[in-house]
Write an enzyme that holds these catalytic residues in place. Structure first.
Site: not given
Length: 307
Positions: A50, A82
């Site tokens: 992320s 992500d």
């Protein structure tokens, strides 16, 4: 073994009625635990990063940790971004060696989401990189992702979106949400909507974000050793298994990893108050990640012994 695209693993998952786990990584122990679990279960694997993880560990550190895992493992592993927020972050990770990216334009109006996704696709595809997009919006908070309410994916819009953007997979909203507090009442997924989208997009890989189960035993363990995680509730595992049999080829899991680590660290420190060596409390935390991921692969994803 080099990093791979998710293309082949998704094709096998779709045909076999199971899903590939996409597990968020932030540090060495998490990566080691996930890899050990997948090796034991002989399952393909997606490690995903992320924006928050890139800030915390740094892209170079994460890439080198994954590189070390590749040297020690024979698993097919995909490295995925992500919730890429814009074209620039997608470009940076593509240039850095990621084999899959998600461009998240779900917060944008439909036409703007299409334009942004198409821009990423046009950069990624000539470089052999897979592109996941998102249509619909998940409620909840996780890292930089935040939304007040769910906006379910419109099946007809999903078809148009895929055709016009050329994206390779699509994250849809059918009732999951980010974080540990997913439901206030009875948990429910709109499986009819999923079936409709699957019918309209045959053999096209769909993705579920916000799909941690928030296992009650982990919440109870954390709370019994000083935690204050009240009212946490995730997606029941039987609903996720149903989704994996119906067009969903990738299921994202992050919160359960955090809970597994934190609950076991709390337990160790409470039971061993004189200890201050991080290796002592990170070792059981790493094992907890492995145990949890093995459980997910076996029970939720159904991807054991699929290599």
């Amino acid at each position: 073994m080099p990093l791979v695209s998710p293309k082949e693993m998704f094709a096998k998952a779709y045909a076999g009625g199971y899903a590939i786990g996409a597990f968020n990584v932030n540090n060495m122990e998490i990566i080691q635990g996930i890899i050990s679990a997948a090796e034991t279960e002989r399952s393909p694997l997606i490690l995903q990063v992320s924006a928050g993880a890139r800030r915390y560990a740094g892209q170079t550190y994460i890439l080198k940790l994954v590189e070390a895992a590749l040297e020690e493992s024979d698993l097919p592993i995909c490295l995925h971004l992500d919730h890429g927020q814009d074209f620039d972050i997608c470009k940076k990770v593509i240039d850095g060696g990621f084999t899959s990216v998600m461009i998240d334009g779900s917060h944008l109006p439909f036409e703007e989401n299409i334009a942004l996704t198409k821009e990423v696709v046009e950069y990624a595809h000539p470089r052999g990189v897979w592109v996941e997009a998102e249509l619909g919006q998940l409620a909840g908070v996780e890292d930089d992702v935040q939304a007040e309410e769910n906006v379910y994916t419109n099946p007809d819009e999903a078809v148009e979106f895929v055709e016009r953007t050329g994206c390779d997979s699509l994250a849809i909203a059918i009732g999951t949400s980010h974080g540990a507090y997913k439901f206030s009442g009875q948990p429910r997924l709109d499986l009819e909507r999923l079936e409709t989208i699957t019918t309209k997009l045959p053999e096209f890989p769909l993705v579920l974000h916000g799909a941690s189960t928030v296992l009650p035993e982990l919440v109870d363990m954390a709370n019994s050793y000083g935690g204050q995680i009240a009212g946490a509730k995730g997606v029941p595992e039987d609903l996720l298994r149903q989704a994996a049999k119906s067009g969903v080829c990738k299921i994202n899991i992050d919160t359960d990893i955090r809970l597994a680590m934190t609950a076991n660290i709390r337990k160790f420190l409470a039971e061993n108050p004189a200890e201050f060596d991080p290796r002592k409390y990170l070792k059981p935390a790493r094992q907890a990640v492995q145990d949890m991921v093995q459980h997910k692969i076996e029970t939720v994803l159904g991807s054991s012994n699929t290599l």
